[in-house]
Motif scaffolding. Sequence first.
Motif, PDB file in Angstrom:
ATOM      1  N   LEU A   1       0.826  -1.208   0.000  1.00 15.01           N
ATOM      2  CA  LEU A   1       0.000   0.000   0.000  1.00 15.01           C
ATOM      3  C   LEU A   1       0.862   1.262   0.000  1.00 15.01           C
ATOM      4  O   LEU A   1       0.508   2.268  -0.626  1.00 15.01           O
ATOM      5  CB  LEU A   1      -0.926  -0.005   1.216  1.00 15.01           C
ATOM      6  CG  LEU A   1      -2.012  -1.090   1.227  1.00 15.01           C
ATOM      7  CD1 LEU A   1      -2.756  -1.076   2.557  1.00 15.01           C
ATOM      8  CD2 LEU A   1      -2.974  -0.877   0.072  1.00 15.01           C
ATOM      9  N   GLY A   2       1.987   1.211   0.696  1.00 10.69           N
ATOM     10  CA  GLY A   2       2.858   2.382   0.751  1.00 10.69           C
ATOM     11  C   GLY A   2       3.449   2.714  -0.604  1.00 10.69           C
ATOM     12  O   GLY A   2       3.386   3.871  -1.059  1.00 10.69           O
ATOM     13  N   PHE A   3       4.012   1.724  -1.281  1.00  9.80           N
ATOM     14  CA  PHE A   3       4.609   1.990  -2.594  1.00  9.80           C
ATOM     15  C   PHE A   3       3.541   2.263  -3.652  1.00  9.80           C
ATOM     16  O   PHE A   3       3.796   3.000  -4.604  1.00  9.80           O
ATOM     17  CB  PHE A   3       5.497   0.819  -3.016  1.00  9.80           C
ATOM     18  CG  PHE A   3       6.829   0.802  -2.323  1.00  9.80           C
ATOM     19  CD1 PHE A   3       7.821   1.693  -2.695  1.00  9.80           C
ATOM     20  CD2 PHE A   3       7.077  -0.068  -1.293  1.00  9.80           C
ATOM     21  CE1 PHE A   3       9.051   1.694  -2.056  1.00  9.80           C
ATOM     22  CE2 PHE A   3       8.294  -0.076  -0.645  1.00  9.80           C
ATOM     23  CZ  PHE A   3       9.285   0.810  -1.023  1.00  9.80           C
ATOM     24  N   ALA A   4       2.352   1.675  -3.489  1.00  9.53           N
ATOM     25  CA  ALA A   4       1.265   2.023  -4.398  1.00  9.53           C
ATOM     26  C   ALA A   4       0.831   3.471  -4.185  1.00  9.53           C
ATOM     27  O   ALA A   4       0.445   4.166  -5.133  1.00  9.53           O
ATOM     28  CB  ALA A   4       0.089   1.076  -4.192  1.00  9.53           C
ATOM     29  N   GLY A   5       0.894   3.928  -2.938  1.00 11.27           N
ATOM     30  CA  GLY A   5       0.554   5.317  -2.671  1.00 11.27           C
ATOM     31  C   GLY A   5       1.552   6.310  -3.208  1.00 11.27           C
ATOM     32  O   GLY A   5       1.239   7.504  -3.335  1.00 11.27           O
TER      33      GLY A   5
END
Length: 295
Positions: A99-103
């Motif tokens: 989720l962090g890298f997608a964000g």
Amino acid sequence: MLRKTKFIQRFHQAFQATALNASLKGYSDPVVWLPLCCSGHTLVRGTSSSGAPSGSRTPTPAAAAASTSISGSTDETPLSVFARQREKLAAMPLYPKLLGFAGAIPFTTLTPAFVQQAGFPDIIDLCAQMQLVYGGSIVSFLGAVHWGLAMSSSTVAAAGSKAAGALNERYVWSVVPSLGVVPALMMQPAQGSLAITVLLGICYLSDASYFRSGYLPSWYMSLRGYLTLLAIASMLSTTAYYLKRDVEKAKKLIEEEDAKRAARLEARAVDASIAAVASAAVPPDAAAPWGRMRK
């Protein structure tokens, strides 16, 4: 004199014993083992501070740390750095990492450089505004993390105690980023993206301080390091694009003003030359008709 001679002999014997024991332990550099001997390590007696046998060639952790601090180098190589970063990435929980890298994708894909290379130059301003709003939401989220951690804290602190003060401080800090985002969203993309960049840096420094105090897990700070770097680089890219465009606009306006001023000066020069030619073409007697009539 005799006492001095005995002292020198004892010192020489102790030095030889220390050198021999250090060579057995693997300390080949006197710069490393001699300060350890002088600082109270029992190299002379053939045993280390941890009780390891004298024939072991593996230095103790304390000795390794001391030798590192003395020599000033850790034998760090780029490969070891990458390996350590890979281990940190592998230690992160899966869902926060994904989720962090997608964000971070909106930060990079909404930059003017990416949009222009993608072939959509007409929507650069719209994408920059979307990036500004998205960055503001992320900054607010980073503050809300501390609100949630403060709510889930299992520490029962008495009113007025130090623990209660620290908990109240986290509540107060959790709303500061969202308040700082409001004026940033009211700015133009150039100034707004720079303001979001500053807020992201402040949030990271604050989280690093809380991490050193033991309030945040290590994987969270490792993930924050990567994501903050990507977000700041993207926002600075937007700032640089608009600053460059503003400079080009200012240069163009200056050139247009110079061209208009030169055209006005040229027109005045032409009018002056025409007036001079016209005045030179009129005969002198025609300028004074009344004088001829008087004669």
